[in-house]
Structures are given as structure tokens and as C-alpha cells.
Design a protein around this motif. Sequence first.
Motif, mmCIF file in Angstrom:
data_model
loop_
_atom_site.group_PDB
_atom_site.id
_atom_site.type_symbol
_atom_site.label_atom_id
_atom_site.label_comp_id
_atom_site.label_asym_id
_atom_site.label_seq_id
_atom_site.Cartn_x
_atom_site.Cartn_y
_atom_site.Cartn_z
ATOM 1 N N CYS A 177 66.772 25.660 11.148
ATOM 2 C CA CYS A 177 67.768 25.860 12.204
ATOM 3 C C CYS A 177 67.074 26.244 13.522
ATOM 4 C CB CYS A 177 68.751 26.956 11.783
ATOM 5 S SG CYS A 177 70.041 27.233 13.002
ATOM 6 N N CYS A 210 69.446 28.913 18.265
ATOM 7 C CA CYS A 210 69.408 30.005 19.250
ATOM 8 C C CYS A 210 68.098 29.931 20.038
ATOM 9 C CB CYS A 210 69.495 31.361 18.563
ATOM 10 S SG CYS A 210 70.945 31.566 17.515
ATOM 11 N N CYS A 247 66.948 34.953 12.134
ATOM 12 C CA CYS A 247 65.676 34.907 12.855
ATOM 13 C C CYS A 247 65.343 36.279 13.434
ATOM 14 C CB CYS A 247 65.743 33.897 14.001
ATOM 15 S SG CYS A 247 65.845 32.201 13.428
ATOM 16 N N CYS A 251 74.941 32.512 14.218
ATOM 17 C CA CYS A 251 74.310 32.521 12.891
ATOM 18 C C CYS A 251 75.314 32.740 11.764
ATOM 19 C CB CYS A 251 73.223 33.602 12.842
ATOM 20 S SG CYS A 251 71.954 33.272 11.606
#
Length: 237
Positions: free
Chosen positions: A21, A24, A125, A140
Amino acid sequence: MVARAARATDLADLDGAVSNCFACPRLVSWREEVARTKRAAFREQHYWGRPVPGFGTPDARIGILGLAPAAHGGNRTGRIFTGDRSGDVLFAALHRAGLANQPTSVAADDGLTLRDTRIFAAVRCAPPDNKPTPAERDTCAPWLHREVGLIRPTLRVVVALGAFAWAAWWPVLRDVYGVRPPSPRPAFGHGAHWSGTAAPELLGCYHVSQQNTFTGRLTPLMLDDVFARAKQLAGVD
Ligand code: SF4
């Protein structure tokens, strides 16, 4: 990203998908910069530098919800709460509770296994200063929601480590369980307990950060009490 999380057919699929992913920008940049620059003590190591999946059994009755991976812990080793002082405290407590096969968690291949327990974070993260923004938490959330959805058949209790995790739990009620979150939201506190119908019990626990454990705000005995309560509520021997 929301669609990819929702499509995950099992935990292995979800873990693989979340690891890729990039939703962000600030967190992607930070996790990769930390992985590049490293801490001196880990200079020779290869950092994971990507989102950190959940860890534990697929039929967990107890969930442990943390904030986010640590820059030189999970972001280095690739496993949540692994390779830092927070993990040392957490896994020692889980071992005392009979929920982990060993009291230490130093690397992804160290042989650690959990019993009846899965650990996951609200944000996958590592964030600068351990502080994700509300927007990053919301971005998220689909990963967390899908993970809870996949273990929903067995999940009975969630231990929220800290106020951030406690707050991140309420949207799960709506999205995963179809339950309206309580209003006003119950306040976070160590030992706080929320119980609703058709959803797991929620227990509050101070986060296992050094800020809490080094100062004595959170002691091993306090953690033992929380996990004893979680086991009792979840029906774990
Ligand atoms: S914090 Fe979550 S949504 Fe954002 S990049 Fe990492 S895994 Fe993706």
C-alpha cells in the motif's frame, strides 16, 4: 485501496496486499527514509520499510489493537511490535499470560507464535514522532476493518493499547458489525471496559510505549491484569 482491502479473501491475501500500500504520501516517504538512513545500531540490517501486517492466529479470540509500527521496530523487522522496547514489554506479558510461546520478539523469523491472539495496528506504516494524522488513520482504516472482518467468527475481546487505538475501534463497529457506535463515545482509560451486543468486548490499556513503561505509569502487573481479564472475557483458558 479500499476496494483491495475489501477483496482480501483471507489473512494471507490481506497481509500481502497491505504490504504493497502506498496510499499515504507522508508515511510512505517517512517509512522509506527511515529504512534508508537507519539507526546506527542497525546499520548492517536490511529494513522492511513498508506497511506492517497483523500478526497472530487466524482464529484469534483476543485482538490487540496498537497505534502504528515503530520506525526502528516493526518498520525494520517487518513484524508488528518486533525489535523494540515496546515489543519486549508486550510479548513478555503475553508469554506470562500463556498467549505467546516465548517472551521475546526480536525478528520476523525468531520462532514466536501466539495462541488465541492476533495483534494489529490502526495505522500500518510508521509515522514521524509516532503520530499519524486523523486523515492517515481514516485512510488506513479499511485494512483494519477487513482484518477484523476476517477474524470476526472467533474474535471476542479487543484490547486497545492507548487512546488512539481506542478511538480507532468505534468505526469498526459500524463497518464490520453493523452496530451503531455508542454516543457519546466511552472515554479511554486503563482498565476501561465497553461491552455491547453483537460485537467484541473492548478493554482499554495504556500503550506499552517506553514513555509509559519507563515511568511506571504502566507496570507488568497492570498488563497481567488486563490480559487475565481479556482471557476471562474471551473464554481462553
Ligand atoms: S498507513 Fe495504511 S493506508 Fe497509509 S500507506 Fe500505510 S498501509 Fe497504506
